[in-house]
Design a protein around this motif. Structure first.
Motif, PDB file in Angstrom:
ATOM      1  N   GLU A   1      38.394  37.286  42.944  1.00 19.98           N
ATOM      2  CA  GLU A   1      38.740  36.124  42.129  1.00 19.98           C
ATOM      3  C   GLU A   1      40.065  35.503  42.573  1.00 19.98           C
ATOM      4  O   GLU A   1      40.251  34.287  42.494  1.00 19.98           O
ATOM      5  N   ILE A   2      40.975  36.331  43.037  1.00 23.88           N
ATOM      6  CA  ILE A   2      42.253  35.810  43.515  1.00 23.88           C
ATOM      7  C   ILE A   2      42.015  34.925  44.744  1.00 23.88           C
ATOM      8  O   ILE A   2      42.562  33.827  44.861  1.00 23.88           O
ATOM      9  N   VAL A   3      41.179  35.423  45.653  1.00 23.04           N
ATOM     10  CA  VAL A   3      40.867  34.666  46.866  1.00 23.04           C
ATOM     11  C   VAL A   3      40.150  33.364  46.509  1.00 23.04           C
ATOM     12  O   VAL A   3      40.457  32.299  47.071  1.00 23.04           O
ATOM     13  N   ALA A   4      39.208  33.424  45.580  1.00 23.22           N
ATOM     14  CA  ALA A   4      38.468  32.220  45.188  1.00 23.22           C
ATOM     15  C   ALA A   4      39.403  31.155  44.622  1.00 23.22           C
ATOM     16  O   ALA A   4      39.286  29.964  44.940  1.00 23.22           O
ATOM     17  N   GLY A   5      40.342  31.574  43.775  1.00 16.48           N
ATOM     18  CA  GLY A   5      41.305  30.620  43.220  1.00 16.48           C
ATOM     19  C   GLY A   5      42.222  30.050  44.282  1.00 16.48           C
ATOM     20  O   GLY A   5      42.572  28.869  44.250  1.00 16.48           O
ATOM     21  N   ALA A   6      42.604  30.897  45.236  1.00 13.50           N
ATOM     22  CA  ALA A   6      43.483  30.445  46.323  1.00 13.50           C
ATOM     23  C   ALA A   6      42.774  29.441  47.225  1.00 13.50           C
ATOM     24  O   ALA A   6      43.377  28.459  47.676  1.00 13.50           O
ATOM     25  N   ILE A   7      41.493  29.687  47.497  1.00 18.34           N
ATOM     26  CA  ILE A   7      40.724  28.763  48.324  1.00 18.34           C
ATOM     27  C   ILE A   7      40.652  27.382  47.657  1.00 18.34           C
ATOM     28  O   ILE A   7      40.855  26.346  48.307  1.00 18.34           O
ATOM     29  N   ARG A   8      40.388  27.375  46.368  1.00 16.58           N
ATOM     30  CA  ARG A   8      40.318  26.095  45.655  1.00 16.58           C
ATOM     31  C   ARG A   8      41.670  25.382  45.703  1.00 16.58           C
ATOM     32  O   ARG A   8      41.737  24.165  45.917  1.00 16.58           O
ATOM     33  N   ALA A   9      42.756  26.142  45.515  1.00 17.34           N
ATOM     34  CA  ALA A   9      44.088  25.533  45.539  1.00 17.34           C
ATOM     35  C   ALA A   9      44.397  24.949  46.909  1.00 17.34           C
ATOM     36  O   ALA A   9      44.938  23.846  47.025  1.00 17.34           O
ATOM     37  N   ALA A  10      44.047  25.685  47.962  1.00 14.93           N
ATOM     38  CA  ALA A  10      44.306  25.203  49.321  1.00 14.93           C
ATOM     39  C   ALA A  10      43.504  23.944  49.626  1.00 14.93           C
ATOM     40  O   ALA A  10      43.939  23.088  50.398  1.00 14.93           O
ATOM     41  N   ALA A  11      42.328  23.830  49.001  1.00 11.62           N
ATOM     42  CA  ALA A  11      41.470  22.675  49.244  1.00 11.62           C
ATOM     43  C   ALA A  11      41.881  21.455  48.421  1.00 11.62           C
ATOM     44  O   ALA A  11      41.769  20.318  48.894  1.00 11.62           O
ATOM     45  N   GLU A  12      42.376  21.672  47.199  1.00 15.44           N
ATOM     46  CA  GLU A  12      42.626  20.566  46.280  1.00 15.44           C
ATOM     47  C   GLU A  12      44.097  20.199  46.119  1.00 15.44           C
ATOM     48  O   GLU A  12      44.421  19.074  45.714  1.00 15.44           O
ATOM     49  N   LEU A  13      44.981  21.136  46.406  1.00 16.48           N
ATOM     50  CA  LEU A  13      46.410  20.878  46.254  1.00 16.48           C
ATOM     51  C   LEU A  13      47.065  20.788  47.633  1.00 16.48           C
ATOM     52  O   LEU A  13      46.551  21.314  48.610  1.00 16.48           O
ATOM     53  N   ASP A  14      48.196  20.143  47.686  1.00 17.63           N
ATOM     54  CA  ASP A  14      48.918  20.019  48.955  1.00 17.63           C
ATOM     55  C   ASP A  14      49.784  21.259  49.145  1.00 17.63           C
ATOM     56  O   ASP A  14      51.009  21.223  49.038  1.00 17.63           O
ATOM     57  N   VAL A  15      49.119  22.403  49.417  1.00 18.48           N
ATOM     58  CA  VAL A  15      49.822  23.673  49.560  1.00 18.48           C
ATOM     59  C   VAL A  15      49.272  24.457  50.745  1.00 18.48           C
ATOM     60  O   VAL A  15      48.136  24.244  51.180  1.00 18.48           O
ATOM     61  N   GLU A  16      50.096  25.365  51.233  1.00 18.31           N
ATOM     62  CA  GLU A  16      49.662  26.370  52.191  1.00 18.31           C
ATOM     63  C   GLU A  16      49.675  27.707  51.472  1.00 18.31           C
ATOM     64  O   GLU A  16      50.633  28.022  50.763  1.00 18.31           O
ATOM     65  N   ILE A  17      48.634  28.489  51.647  1.00 14.47           N
ATOM     66  CA  ILE A  17      48.501  29.748  50.940  1.00 14.47           C
ATOM     67  C   ILE A  17      48.703  30.921  51.888  1.00 14.47           C
ATOM     68  O   ILE A  17      48.078  30.990  52.950  1.00 14.47           O
TER      69      ILE A  17
END
Length: 356
Positions: free
Chosen positions: A21-37
């Protein structure tokens, strides 16, 4: 303020549903937010989790190796010292070394606080860190930040004064409240009410010109929208936080149970779907992502141990907002300006030598 690309270190091994679940949330953030994970954890497990998703080819995610995790059963300080390569330690080191701008963890909250304090240190002039959680209120679109909600079981008046100042800065610059109203959680509105901690804290807040203090906040005022910042010790605040989370879950369950069954229920649910979604966004703690650890020299978001992908996404968003709005610099700058101006906040509010 213009948005910048933040680098967020995510403790991928912390939490009840790690790492999937942590990875899934991080993937969404990397795709939708201007961030590097920066996903911190055991490479094989993280690579396996990443392969379960088909949208990882063009997003900014990097795996940073770590070994082990501080378990919920372990004493925080002992755990982080015995496991220097644990994911939470490695994530904090990334911030310390300026390789990341913030840390997000859904793991052992005590370990996260200990690692942040030991590796990042406190901001100059801050005596104790505080966990600040954002709560919804009865007024649509208006939130209240409450701190401390668990970092300090026992507090002194000057600690709560510092919490009030940090909460004011966050409310103004991140939540967008032009003139935040600060309250002290107490058993009555009158200045004479409360225990010794409340009475002495009231005096500090009332005479501190840097804090827009408007008086005591009773329990019924917490979610009323009357206050933008409410301060309390971590013992009371943590009880309040967990009670509010439970109330939100109960309300969502009641709504689900009271919807009509069968075809009529399906039609009604379809009609009400936008309203139900807004209700969930307002009262579900997962929508807020986590709580900011104030007072340490780095942005650190502590998420609920049961966080799943949506909550991790929101925690990363929260970390980005704190970084974009330069919360740490503003807190530190507040102290430096106050010292230059000779205001009493330089001596008392932000950790002078006098003991309250």
């Amino acid at each position: 303020m213009a948005s910048t690309r933040a680098r967020i270190a995510v403790d991928a091994m912390g939490g009840d549903y790690a790492p999937q679940e942590i990875v899934a949330g991080a993937i969404r953030a990397a795709a939708e937010l201007d961030v590097e994970i920066l996903l911190v954890g055991e490479p094989e497990r993280l690579e396996s989790s990443l392969k379960q998703h088909t949208t990882t080819s063009n997003i900014n995610i990097e795996i940073v190796p770590a070994k082990g995790v501080v378990g919920m059963h372990e004493e925080p300080v002992v755990g982080i010292r015995r496991k220097p390569n644990a994911s939470i330690n490695v994530a904090m080191n990334l911030v310390k070394e300026k390789r990341a701008d913030a840390v997000v963890s859904a793991g052992h909250s005590g370990a996260a606080m200990a690692a942040a304090s030991l590796r990042l240190g406190r901001l100059k002039g801050i005596d104790r860190p505080a966990i600040g959680a954002v709560f919804p209120t009865m007024l649509a679109g208006k939130s209240v930040i409450i701190l401390d909600v668990g970092a300090n079981v026992d507090s002194r008046p000057k600690y709560l004064e510092q919490f009030a100042l940090m909460g004011t800065i966050y409310s103004k610059y991140v939540l967008g409240v032009e003139e935040p109203k600060v309250g002290l959680l107490n058993i009555g509105e009158e200045p004479s009410k409360g225990n010794d901690l409340a009475l002495r804290t009231y005096q500090l807040l009332e005479t501190n010109g840097q804090i827009p203090f408007i008086g005591n906040a009773e329990g019924r005022d917490v979610l009323s929208g009357r206050f933008d910042v409410i301060v309390c010790d971590g013992f009371v605040g943590n009880i309040l936080l967990k009670f509010a989370e439970a109330v939100g879950e109960i309300m969502l369950q009641i709504v689900r149970e009271e919807l009509p069954q069968g075809l009529r229920g399906q039609i009604g649910t379809a009609i009400l779907k936008p309203n139900l979604r807004r209700i969930k966004q307002r009262i579900d703690h997962a929508e807020h992502g986590g709580a900011l650890l104030f007072g340490v020299a780095g942005v650190c978001i502590i998420s609920h141990g049961s966080s799943q992908a949506p909550s991790i996404f929101n925690a990363i968003r929260l970390a980005k907002e704190a970084n974009d709005h330069q919360v740490l610099d503003r807190i530190q700058g507040y102290k430096e300006r106050s010292t230059k101006d000779g205001d009493r906040v330089s001596e008392t509010s932000l950790g002078g030598n006098s003991e309250q």
